[in-house]
Design a protein around this motif. Structure first.
Motif, PDB file in Angstrom:
ATOM      1  N   GLN A 120       0.761  -1.453  -0.167  1.00 39.28           N
ATOM      2  CA  GLN A 120       0.044  -0.053   0.144  1.00 39.28           C
ATOM      3  C   GLN A 120       0.939   1.294   0.016  1.00 39.28           C
ATOM      4  OE1 GLN A 120      -3.647  -0.107   2.576  1.00 39.28           O
ATOM      5  NE2 GLN A 120      -2.746   1.809   3.540  1.00 39.28           N
ATOM      6  N   TYR A 121       0.593   2.124  -0.888  1.00 41.11           N
ATOM      7  CA  TYR A 121       1.298   3.476  -0.994  1.00 41.11           C
ATOM      8  C   TYR A 121       0.512   4.452  -0.025  1.00 41.11           C
ATOM      9  CZ  TYR A 121       2.799   1.603  -5.347  1.00 41.11           C
ATOM     10  OH  TYR A 121       3.136   0.648  -6.369  1.00 41.11           O
ATOM     11  N   GLU A 122       1.717   5.566   0.285  1.00 40.03           N
ATOM     12  CA  GLU A 122       1.090   6.500   1.319  1.00 40.03           C
ATOM     13  C   GLU A 122       0.356   7.748   0.655  1.00 40.03           C
ATOM     14  OE1 GLU A 122       1.299   5.969   4.565  1.00 40.03           O
ATOM     15  OE2 GLU A 122       2.301   3.967   4.285  1.00 40.03           O
ATOM     16  N   PRO A 123      -0.525   8.426   1.722  1.00 41.43           N
ATOM     17  CA  PRO A 123      -0.864   9.687   1.162  1.00 41.43           C
ATOM     18  C   PRO A 123      -0.236  10.518   0.858  1.00 41.43           C
ATOM     19  CG  PRO A 123      -2.447   8.725   2.932  1.00 41.43           C
ATOM     20  CD  PRO A 123      -1.188   7.789   2.593  1.00 41.43           C
ATOM     21  N   SER A 124       1.066  10.650   1.517  1.00 39.76           N
ATOM     22  CA  SER A 124       1.934  11.673   1.212  1.00 39.76           C
ATOM     23  C   SER A 124       2.772  11.506  -0.014  1.00 39.76           C
ATOM     24  CB  SER A 124       3.200  11.591   2.438  1.00 39.76           C
ATOM     25  OG  SER A 124       3.653  10.263   2.255  1.00 39.76           O
ATOM     26  N   GLU A 125       2.710  10.319  -0.859  1.00 43.18           N
ATOM     27  CA  GLU A 125       3.154  10.263  -2.177  1.00 43.18           C
ATOM     28  C   GLU A 125       2.350  10.890  -3.034  1.00 43.18           C
ATOM     29  OE1 GLU A 125       4.714   6.130  -3.180  1.00 43.18           O
ATOM     30  OE2 GLU A 125       4.067   5.419  -1.311  1.00 43.18           O
ATOM     31  N   VAL A 126       1.108  11.095  -2.771  1.00 44.00           N
ATOM     32  CA  VAL A 126       0.227  11.895  -3.654  1.00 44.00           C
ATOM     33  C   VAL A 126       0.358  13.321  -3.573  1.00 44.00           C
ATOM     34  CG1 VAL A 126      -2.277  12.255  -4.141  1.00 44.00           C
ATOM     35  CG2 VAL A 126      -1.506   9.938  -3.704  1.00 44.00           C
ATOM     36  N   ARG A 137      -5.586  22.795  -5.513  1.00 47.60           N
ATOM     37  CA  ARG A 137      -6.152  21.469  -5.219  1.00 47.60           C
ATOM     38  C   ARG A 137      -6.292  20.994  -3.888  1.00 47.60           C
ATOM     39  NH1 ARG A 137      -0.498  22.705  -4.762  1.00 47.60           N
ATOM     40  NH2 ARG A 137      -0.026  21.176  -3.479  1.00 47.60           N
ATOM     41  N   THR A 138      -7.012  20.193  -3.270  1.00 47.98           N
ATOM     42  CA  THR A 138      -7.120  19.662  -2.057  1.00 47.98           C
ATOM     43  C   THR A 138      -7.146  18.302  -2.312  1.00 47.98           C
ATOM     44  OG1 THR A 138      -9.546  19.361  -1.985  1.00 47.98           O
ATOM     45  CG2 THR A 138      -8.630  21.406  -1.263  1.00 47.98           C
ATOM     46  N   CYS A 139      -6.263  17.672  -1.120  1.00 47.16           N
ATOM     47  CA  CYS A 139      -6.380  15.955  -1.077  1.00 47.16           C
ATOM     48  C   CYS A 139      -6.668  15.610   0.380  1.00 47.16           C
ATOM     49  CB  CYS A 139      -4.701  15.969  -1.640  1.00 47.16           C
ATOM     50  SG  CYS A 139      -4.352  13.941  -1.627  1.00 47.16           S
ATOM     51  N   HIS A 140      -7.256  14.690   0.518  1.00 47.02           N
ATOM     52  CA  HIS A 140      -7.953  14.413   1.995  1.00 47.02           C
ATOM     53  C   HIS A 140      -7.743  12.716   1.864  1.00 47.02           C
ATOM     54  CE1 HIS A 140      -8.578  18.343   3.164  1.00 47.02           C
ATOM     55  NE2 HIS A 140      -9.706  18.392   2.076  1.00 47.02           N
ATOM     56  N   GLY A 152     -28.860 -11.169  -5.027  1.00 46.39           N
ATOM     57  CA  GLY A 152     -29.253 -11.051  -3.703  1.00 46.39           C
ATOM     58  C   GLY A 152     -27.957 -11.209  -2.822  1.00 46.39           C
ATOM     59  N   LYS A 153     -26.831 -11.012  -3.183  1.00 45.97           N
ATOM     60  CA  LYS A 153     -25.751 -10.935  -2.095  1.00 45.97           C
ATOM     61  C   LYS A 153     -24.998  -9.503  -2.335  1.00 45.97           C
ATOM     62  CE  LYS A 153     -24.908 -15.818  -1.667  1.00 45.97           C
ATOM     63  NZ  LYS A 153     -23.815 -16.824  -1.915  1.00 45.97           N
ATOM     64  N   VAL A 154     -24.459  -8.948  -1.251  1.00 44.92           N
ATOM     65  CA  VAL A 154     -23.776  -7.544  -1.383  1.00 44.92           C
ATOM     66  C   VAL A 154     -22.495  -8.001  -1.553  1.00 44.92           C
ATOM     67  CG1 VAL A 154     -23.204  -5.640   0.126  1.00 44.92           C
ATOM     68  CG2 VAL A 154     -25.407  -6.485   0.239  1.00 44.92           C
ATOM     69  N   ARG A 155     -21.908  -7.333  -2.657  1.00 43.18           N
ATOM     70  CA  ARG A 155     -20.461  -7.333  -3.050  1.00 43.18           C
ATOM     71  C   ARG A 155     -19.898  -6.043  -2.802  1.00 43.18           C
ATOM     72  NH1 ARG A 155     -19.853  -8.240  -9.248  1.00 43.18           N
ATOM     73  NH2 ARG A 155     -20.737 -10.142  -8.675  1.00 43.18           N
ATOM     74  N   ASP A 156     -18.955  -6.103  -1.826  1.00 40.85           N
ATOM     75  CA  ASP A 156     -18.470  -5.040  -1.288  1.00 40.85           C
ATOM     76  C   ASP A 156     -16.858  -4.862  -1.302  1.00 40.85           C
ATOM     77  OD1 ASP A 156     -18.525  -6.880   1.076  1.00 40.85           O
ATOM     78  OD2 ASP A 156     -17.206  -5.313   2.069  1.00 40.85           O
ATOM     79  N   HIS A 157     -16.261  -3.489  -1.323  1.00 39.76           N
ATOM     80  CA  HIS A 157     -14.941  -3.493  -1.390  1.00 39.76           C
ATOM     81  C   HIS A 157     -14.553  -2.176  -0.592  1.00 39.76           C
ATOM     82  CE1 HIS A 157     -10.770  -3.227  -3.233  1.00 39.76           C
ATOM     83  NE2 HIS A 157     -11.020  -1.907  -3.455  1.00 39.76           N
ATOM     84  N   ASP A 158     -13.136  -2.286   0.175  1.00 39.65           N
ATOM     85  CA  ASP A 158     -12.981  -1.048   0.479  1.00 39.65           C
ATOM     86  C   ASP A 158     -11.381  -0.874   0.563  1.00 39.65           C
ATOM     87  OD1 ASP A 158     -11.699  -1.055   3.605  1.00 39.65           O
ATOM     88  OD2 ASP A 158     -13.177  -2.908   3.275  1.00 39.65           O
ATOM     89  N   GLU A 159     -10.586   0.202   0.608  1.00 41.18           N
ATOM     90  CA  GLU A 159      -9.251   0.413   1.035  1.00 41.18           C
ATOM     91  C   GLU A 159      -8.863   1.828   1.127  1.00 41.18           C
ATOM     92  OE1 GLU A 159      -6.810   0.658  -3.116  1.00 41.18           O
ATOM     93  OE2 GLU A 159      -8.683  -0.122  -3.893  1.00 41.18           O
ATOM     94  N   VAL A 160      -7.707   1.710   1.463  1.00 33.71           N
ATOM     95  CA  VAL A 160      -7.358   3.286   1.863  1.00 33.71           C
ATOM     96  C   VAL A 160      -7.087   3.987   0.727  1.00 33.71           C
ATOM     97  CG1 VAL A 160      -5.331   4.461   3.098  1.00 33.71           C
ATOM     98  CG2 VAL A 160      -6.447   2.558   4.003  1.00 33.71           C
ATOM     99  N   GLY A 161      -7.346   5.166   0.495  1.00 31.07           N
ATOM    100  CA  GLY A 161      -7.072   6.027  -0.781  1.00 31.07           C
ATOM    101  C   GLY A 161      -7.065   7.573  -0.240  1.00 31.07           C
ATOM    102  N   VAL A 162      -7.310   8.516  -1.185  1.00 32.16           N
ATOM    103  CA  VAL A 162      -7.203   9.877  -1.119  1.00 32.16           C
ATOM    104  C   VAL A 162      -8.459  10.420  -1.915  1.00 32.16           C
ATOM    105  CG1 VAL A 162      -4.704  10.228  -0.471  1.00 32.16           C
ATOM    106  CG2 VAL A 162      -5.456  10.367  -2.857  1.00 32.16           C
TER     107      VAL A 162
END
Length: 205
Positions: A120-126, A137-140, A152-162
């Motif tokens: 996983q990359y870091e927000p600071s790299e962005v 610009r803004t970046c959070h 009938g089933k929930v397909r979900d995804h999550d990851e850290v980002g900006v």
């Protein structure tokens, strides 16, 4: 049309819709569960930026749309109807902040590929790369969350980002970063062009 950076626009939708919501401080897991229930109970595809770090209490989210080649995308009235249901069920409040009339918003993932154990990359790299552009610009830091009811089933995804906001001329830099971070796709909410579109990395070979 394929881009020189290796991405192609694969799906688009008219208009540029987002909705910011304020909520009492809650854990990320609690917020994610509520959003998954919204997708399950109302068959509305959730795409959200959950602001803050992984261990910080959540007090703000921003909902947006993600055009899909397979599933399409809900129109804006249906999105507002989903927001009203969510507010009624949770007490969360829509933010008075108006959507900008110009510029773009992009939720950019920082994990290489889809494997939860991938680097996983870091927000600071962005932020450090954006700082070289000389444009406003803004970046959070934000968790990128999606949930969709499929068969009938929930397909979900999550990851850290900006969450990146800026003028349209910032897009080549965002695309460069997406390629560096090995992102398969990302979504651009284009307030200037009044549309929302998905960019997918071109196949190699």
């Amino acid at each position: 049309m394929p881009t020189a950076s290796g991405y192609v626009e694969v799906a688009t939708a008219a208009d540029a819709w987002t909705c910011s919501m304020r909520l009492p401080a809650m854990s990320f897991d609690s917020v994610q569960t509520i959003l998954k229930n919204l997708a399950r109970n109302h068959d509305w595809p959730v795409n959200a930026l959950i602001f803050g770090g992984a261990d910080e209490p959540v007090t703000e989210i921003e909902l947006h749309r993600d055009p899909s080649v397979t599933h399409g995308v809900p129109n804006v009235p249906r999105c507002w109807a989903a927001v009203r249901r969510l507010a009624a069920e949770t007490g969360w409040i829509t933010s008075p902040r108006n959507a900008p009339s110009r510029g773009i918003m992009v939720g950019l993932g920082l994990r290489k590929g889809y494997d939860p154990g991938a680097p996983q990359y870091e927000p600071s790299e962005v932020t450090s790369r954006l700082a070289t552009t000389g444009t406003e610009r803004t970046c959070h830091t934000a968790r990128l969350v999606s949930a969709r009811l499929v068969s009938g089933k929930v397909r979900d995804h999550d990851e850290v980002g900006v969450a990146v906001r800026g003028q349209v001329d910032l897009l080549p830099v965002i695309t460069e970063l997406a390629y560096r971070f090995a992102q398969d796709r990302f979504v651009v909410t284009d307030f200037t062009g009044r549309r929302t579109y998905a960019m997918k990395r071109r196949s190699r070979g």
